[in-house]
Design an enzyme around this catalytic site. Structure first.
Site, mmCIF file in Angstrom:
data_model
loop_
_atom_site.group_PDB
_atom_site.id
_atom_site.type_symbol
_atom_site.label_atom_id
_atom_site.label_comp_id
_atom_site.label_asym_id
_atom_site.label_seq_id
_atom_site.Cartn_x
_atom_site.Cartn_y
_atom_site.Cartn_z
ATOM 1 C CG ASP A 100 -27.660 -42.374 33.558
ATOM 2 O OD1 ASP A 100 -28.574 -43.168 33.822
ATOM 3 O OD2 ASP A 100 -27.194 -42.463 32.574
ATOM 4 N NE ARG A 150 -23.450 -43.457 42.097
ATOM 5 C CZ ARG A 150 -23.249 -44.843 41.826
ATOM 6 N NH1 ARG A 150 -22.848 -45.570 42.575
ATOM 7 N NH2 ARG A 150 -23.941 -45.300 40.536
ATOM 8 C CG ASN A 163 -30.085 -48.309 43.452
ATOM 9 O OD1 ASN A 163 -29.737 -48.856 44.407
ATOM 10 N ND2 ASN A 163 -29.597 -48.994 42.383
ATOM 11 C CG ASP A 199 -19.941 -52.368 42.574
ATOM 12 O OD1 ASP A 199 -19.749 -51.674 41.563
ATOM 13 O OD2 ASP A 199 -20.382 -51.805 43.737
#
Length: 198
Positions: free
Chosen positions: A71, A183, A11, A157
């Site tokens: 993850d 994150r 990604n 988001d």
């Protein structure tokens, strides 16, 4: 000699975000997508920790480099923590962000604003050549908005109103988001561990 780590992700947006957070370290970071033939293991875990471990160990086995895997997903209280580990494929295995967002809004259509609390969760796994695997967890609290707001970020988001920032992650300045996101919080714990080894 600079240390090299592989980020076990294909990604591009996630890799860019992780590199931005980890850029202060004096080691080289490459994305798994930059390595020809790199596998993408099936995420069969029931938890974020299990899936992060699967990805990190797979990347380590293929590259022989210390591997960092993420993850992450969205846990909505009114849905019993769903979509959780299925966040990226909530609307199906080939669903895109827009389809996942539409399904989430449809699923929550009868849920009042005060019951739309949620959190983004991220678990970072670090797999080392000596067989050790460490995990680091970060969370960001918020509320699911009735409509997408902002065009930044990725995934859910634009629907996630951050309790820390007062705006959606889709509206947030990337630098501000990278200080308080799930994150960022997981990577800060990883960073502290890596700094202790330097």
């Amino acid at each position: 000699m600079r240390k090299r780590f592989v980020l076990a992700s294909h990604n591009g947006k996630k890799i860019a975000e992780m590199k931005a957070i980890l850029e202060r370290f004096s080691f080289d970071i490459i994305g798994l997508g930059e390595i020809p033939g790199a596998p993408e293991p099936e995420e069969t875990g029931a938890t974020f920790e299990e899936n992060a471990r699967i990805k990190a160990v797979s990347a380590l086995a293929f590259t022989r480099l210390p591997a960092i895997a993420d993850d992450s997903g969205l846990a909505v209280d009114a849905l019993g923590g769903r979509p959780g580990v299925y966040s990226a494929r909530f609307a199906g295995p080939d669903a895109d962000d827009a389809e996942n967002n539409r399904l989430l809004l449809d699923t929550l259509k009868d849920i009042p604003p005060d019951r739309r609390t949620a959190r983004f969760v991220c678990v970072i796994a670090l797999a080392l050549p000596d067989g050790q695997v460490h995990t680091y967890r970060g969370e960001a609290e918020g509320v699911i908005l009735p409509t997408p707001t902002g065009s930044g970020g990725f995934g859910y988001d634009p629907l996630f109103l951050s309790r820390d920032l007062g705006v959606s992650f889709g509206e947030a300045d990337p630098a501000a988001k990278n200080r308080i996101s799930h994150r960022a919080r997981a990577l800060q714990k990883l960073s502290a561990a890596l700094a202790a080894e330097e």
